[in-house]
Design an enzyme around this catalytic site. Structure first.
Site, PDB file in Angstrom:
ATOM      1  N   LYS A  22       0.766  -1.097   0.029  1.00 23.59           N
ATOM      2  CA  LYS A  22      -0.027   0.172  -0.049  1.00 23.59           C
ATOM      3  C   LYS A  22       0.943   1.276  -0.084  1.00 23.59           C
ATOM      4  CE  LYS A  22      -1.775   1.549   4.083  1.00 23.59           C
ATOM      5  NZ  LYS A  22      -1.396   3.080   4.227  1.00 23.59           N
ATOM      6  N   ASN A  23       1.715   1.204   0.810  1.00 19.96           N
ATOM      7  CA  ASN A  23       2.655   2.568   1.029  1.00 19.96           C
ATOM      8  C   ASN A  23       3.602   2.756  -0.098  1.00 19.96           C
ATOM      9  OD1 ASN A  23       1.297   3.319   3.116  1.00 19.96           O
ATOM     10  ND2 ASN A  23       2.498   2.475   4.764  1.00 19.96           N
ATOM     11  N   CYS A 131      -4.703  12.712  12.493  1.00 19.61           N
ATOM     12  CA  CYS A 131      -5.611  11.547  12.467  1.00 19.61           C
ATOM     13  C   CYS A 131      -5.271  10.584  13.620  1.00 19.61           C
ATOM     14  CB  CYS A 131      -4.989  10.572  11.224  1.00 19.61           C
ATOM     15  SG  CYS A 131      -3.618   9.827  11.686  1.00 19.61           S
ATOM     16  N   ARG A 136       0.271  14.849  12.918  1.00 18.07           N
ATOM     17  CA  ARG A 136       0.804  14.698  11.382  1.00 18.07           C
ATOM     18  C   ARG A 136       0.839  15.744  10.568  1.00 18.07           C
ATOM     19  NH1 ARG A 136      -1.390   8.897   9.188  1.00 18.07           N
ATOM     20  NH2 ARG A 136       0.682   8.957   8.243  1.00 18.07           N
ATOM     21  N   ASP A 319       4.947   0.742  12.238  1.00 22.31           N
ATOM     22  CA  ASP A 319       3.724   0.279  11.634  1.00 22.31           C
ATOM     23  C   ASP A 319       3.526  -1.163  12.014  1.00 22.31           C
ATOM     24  OD1 ASP A 319       3.579   1.857   8.504  1.00 22.31           O
ATOM     25  OD2 ASP A 319       2.971   2.570  10.419  1.00 22.31           O
ATOM     26  N   ARG A 411      -8.600  -0.735   4.519  1.00 28.46           N
ATOM     27  CA  ARG A 411      -7.994   0.427   3.880  1.00 28.46           C
ATOM     28  C   ARG A 411      -6.446  -0.178   3.704  1.00 28.46           C
ATOM     29  NH1 ARG A 411      -7.435   5.673   6.767  1.00 28.46           N
ATOM     30  NH2 ARG A 411      -6.322   6.077   5.027  1.00 28.46           N
TER      31      ARG A 411
HETATM   32  C1  EPZ Z   1       4.277   6.998   6.438  1.00 24.62           C
HETATM   33  O1  EPZ Z   1       3.620   8.193   6.781  1.00 24.62           O
HETATM   34  C2  EPZ Z   1       3.251   5.887   6.096  1.00 24.62           C
HETATM   35  N1  EPZ Z   1       2.213   6.402   5.360  1.00 24.62           N
HETATM   36  C3  EPZ Z   1       2.746   5.603   7.511  1.00 24.62           C
HETATM   37  O2  EPZ Z   1       2.075   4.219   7.390  1.00 24.62           O
HETATM   38  C4  EPZ Z   1       3.931   5.325   8.443  1.00 24.62           C
HETATM   39  O3  EPZ Z   1       3.459   5.063   9.829  1.00 24.62           O
HETATM   40  C5  EPZ Z   1       4.974   6.387   8.486  1.00 24.62           C
HETATM   41  O4  EPZ Z   1       5.366   6.801   7.155  1.00 24.62           O
HETATM   42  C6  EPZ Z   1       6.209   6.311   9.397  1.00 24.62           C
HETATM   43  O5  EPZ Z   1       6.971   5.145   8.759  1.00 24.62           O
HETATM   44  C7  EPZ Z   1       2.585   6.200   3.924  1.00 24.62           C
HETATM   45  O6  EPZ Z   1       3.541   5.967   3.281  1.00 24.62           O
HETATM   46  C8  EPZ Z   1       1.193   6.540   3.185  1.00 24.62           C
HETATM   47  P1  EPZ Z   1       6.241  10.585   8.336  1.00 24.62           P
HETATM   48  P2  EPZ Z   1       4.072   9.760   6.931  1.00 24.62           P
HETATM   49  O7  EPZ Z   1       5.920  11.854   7.585  1.00 24.62           O
HETATM   50  O8  EPZ Z   1       4.747   9.998   5.561  1.00 24.62           O
HETATM   51  C9  EPZ Z   1       6.147  14.035  11.649  1.00 24.62           C
HETATM   52  C10 EPZ Z   1       0.127   3.034   7.832  1.00 24.62           C
HETATM   53  O9  EPZ Z   1      -0.140   2.263   8.935  1.00 24.62           O
HETATM   54  N2  EPZ Z   1       6.139  15.065  10.444  1.00 24.62           N
HETATM   55  O10 EPZ Z   1       7.209   9.799   7.937  1.00 24.62           O
HETATM   56  O11 EPZ Z   1       2.738  10.556   6.973  1.00 24.62           O
HETATM   57  C11 EPZ Z   1       4.961  13.377  11.646  1.00 24.62           C
HETATM   58  O12 EPZ Z   1       3.876  13.956  12.285  1.00 24.62           O
HETATM   59  C12 EPZ Z   1       0.785   4.480   7.823  1.00 24.62           C
HETATM   60  O13 EPZ Z   1       0.418   2.282   6.708  1.00 24.62           O
HETATM   61  C13 EPZ Z   1       6.053  16.529  10.554  1.00 24.62           C
HETATM   62  O14 EPZ Z   1       6.360  16.897  11.929  1.00 24.62           O
HETATM   63  O15 EPZ Z   1       4.744   9.871   8.172  1.00 24.62           O
HETATM   64  C14 EPZ Z   1       5.595  11.957  12.300  1.00 24.62           C
HETATM   65  O16 EPZ Z   1       5.701  12.400  13.751  1.00 24.62           O
HETATM   66  C15 EPZ Z   1       0.285   5.011   9.273  1.00 24.62           C
HETATM   67  N3  EPZ Z   1       6.109  17.301   9.613  1.00 24.62           N
HETATM   68  C16 EPZ Z   1       7.065  11.987  11.836  1.00 24.62           C
HETATM   69  O17 EPZ Z   1       7.305  13.271  11.349  1.00 24.62           O
HETATM   70  C17 EPZ Z   1       6.016  16.698   8.318  1.00 24.62           C
HETATM   71  O18 EPZ Z   1       5.979  17.786   7.466  1.00 24.62           O
HETATM   72  C18 EPZ Z   1       7.022  10.789  10.731  1.00 24.62           C
HETATM   73  O19 EPZ Z   1       6.053  11.244   9.912  1.00 24.62           O
HETATM   74  C19 EPZ Z   1       5.986  15.376   8.037  1.00 24.62           C
HETATM   75  C20 EPZ Z   1       6.090  14.602   9.169  1.00 24.62           C
END
Ligand code: EPZ
Length: 431
Positions: A22-23, A131, A136, A319, A411
């Site tokens: 998915k990701n 969420c 996020r 995850d 999902r």
């Molecule tokens: C990706 O989300 C995955 N989703 C998530 O999988 C996964 O948990 C996550 O990476 C971490 O591995 C997809 O790939 C579609 P991040 P993403 O940006 O990219 C903070 C699942 O269960 N942050 O790496 O949204 C954020 O809040 C899902 O399949 C900021 O502060 O995660 C978090 O604390 C859930 N500002 C951390 O960084 C930003 O602009 C990492 O988030 C971006 C992120």
């Protein structure tokens, strides 16, 4: 609303196939926006989130075609879906907007921002709200595009970005962000000059995206490391790309086999992207054999508890945290589980406690003391991976477990109950 009913206590056995990731699929589908030529993806998982993304692209003027293939799994009553072939043709892109109604159902819609801006010079994307697992924000996505010369503002809940042509730049993200890295990498493909992304995410899904972009004519080096270099080009062309196997789905089935004391084989799976998870499962006492294109696991009579700390790849994935909380709930000993990525990712703990688990939460740390058994009850899913942990606990628990709000599962898990039934589980969907 559908629910899942599980009668627990059956050790899983047999073999199932792992679906596409998915990701990886979500950013890859967005990459098609970067070219006027058709891009074909195979091994696309048949999931609600993929359906949402295809609808989002279609309302932008992208021509979408989707073929579904199915196979029989063992003596499962019904066929198990196994990967769609999707062709996207964005030559008719005419509406660079991602509306609130669609984005609110799926945060990953933010991944259209970079490609739209790079290709169309403008993008209006609804700001994803928070969420269940955390606030996020997407400030790093916006910061990076601004550094590449885009004018970016937030108006009426929409990120509005404009740029005649993006310019290469040196980007540093304050924290490792997966979709942030993916968005900026895609945008940089059509920028003028070179872009360097430092502190980049190293996740295998980022590498899968980079491989596809290179097949489309992009010039990218360093994907998989924490510094990625992209030399912008004037245009990209079409390509065909097979989506990598889903490492989180793989990890989830390995945990289900471990928790039930079973022995299974997962085909179409890759162990290389799961080192941290396999390492921890071996610490619980499981035997794991990695074959070229499959993984076999055999669980011990009783698992040993394992402590984990989530962190960006190649460390232990957030995850998989919920699924490991379920196996620690029945393991021998106490595990310390630290969640460092998301600030609110222990929602499943209270539901596991309803099944009889012994879990204490202190800030971003959970202390899980294993019990010899869990008892079936009615529980509620709160997010995708939390629901997976409740399924694992239900497979172990004595008696019946009823899981509500399983739309979360649909999902991210393709044909979950059909695959588990193929592994001998007593599981069915009820109204
Ligand atoms: C990706 O989300 C995955 N989703 C998530 O999988 C996964 O948990 C996550 O990476 C971490 O591995 C997809 O790939 C579609 P991040 P993403 O940006 O990219 C903070 C699942 O269960 N942050 O790496 O949204 C954020 O809040 C899902 O399949 C900021 O502060 O995660 C978090 O604390 C859930 N500002 C951390 O960084 C930003 O602009 C990492 O988030 C971006 C992120």
């Amino acid at each position: 609303m559908d629910k899942l009913l599980i009668a627990g206590g059956i050790p899983l056995s047999g073999e199932v196939a792992i679906s596409g990731a998915k990701n990886a699929a979500l950013p890859l589908l967005c990459a098609a926006l970067l070219t006027k030529e058709p891009v074909t993806f195979t091994n696309v998982p048949h999931l609600n989130d993929i359906g949402t993304m295809l609808k989002l692209l279609a309302q932008m003027g992208v021509k979408v075609s989707r073929e579904t293939s199915r196979i029989c799994a063992g003596d499962a009553p019904k066929e198990v879906p196994l990967g769609d072939t999707v062709t996207l043709d964005a030559s008719g892109l005419n509406n660079a907007v991602a509306p609130y109604e669609m984005v609110k159902t799926m945060r990953a819609s933010i991944l259209v921002l970079g490609p739209l801006l790079a290709r169309a010079g403008e993008a209006r994307v609804s700001l994803p709200g928070g969420c269940a697992i955390g606030a996020r924000p997407v400030d790093q996505h916006i910061k990076g595009l601004t550094a590449m010369g885009a004018e970016v503002g937030v108006e009426q809940g929409y990120v509005h970005a404009r740029a005649t042509r993006l310019k290469g730049a040196r980007l540093f993200t304050d924290m490792v962000t997966v979709t942030g890295t993916e968005n900026l990498m895609m945008a940089a493909c059509l920028a003028q000059g070179e872009t360097v992304i430092e502190n980049a995410a190293r996740e295998p899904e980022v590498v899968d995206l980079a491989n596809c972009l290179v097949a489309m004519g992009a010039r990218i080096s360093g994907a998989g490391g924490d510094v990625i270099r992209i030399q912008g080009v004037d245009a990209l062309h079409g390509a065909t790309h097979r989506i990598m196997p889903d490492r989180i789905e793989t990890g989830t089935y390995l945990c289900a086999a471990a928790a039930t004391g079973g022995a299974i084989r997962l085909t179409g799976a890759s162990a290389t992207s799961l080192d941290a998870v396999i390492d921890k499962l071996m610490d619980t006492g499981c035997d794991i054999v990695a074959e070229r294109d499959a993984i076999r696991i055999k669980a011990p009579r009783r698992l040993a508890a394992v402590s984990i700390r989530t962190a960006p790849y190649p460390a232990f994935p957030t995850d998989m945290q919920a699924q490991f909380m379920a196996i620690n709930a029945v393991a021998d000993g106490t595990a310390v589980m630290r969640e460092t990525i998301f600030e609110n990712r222990f929602m499943h703990a209270v539901e596991l406690i309803r099944l009889g688990a012994d879990i204490k939460i202190d800030g971003n740390t959970a202390f899980v003391t294993g019990r010899p058994k869990l008892d079936g009850a009615t529980v509620m899913a709160t997010d995708l991976r939390a629901s997976a942990s409740l399924v694992i606990a239900g497979l172990v628990a004595q008696g019946e477990t009823l899981i509500e709000r399983i739309y979360h599962l649909d999902r991210g898990y393709e044909g979950l109950e059909k695959k588990l039934a193929a592994l001998g589980a007593d599981i069915r969907r009820v109204k």
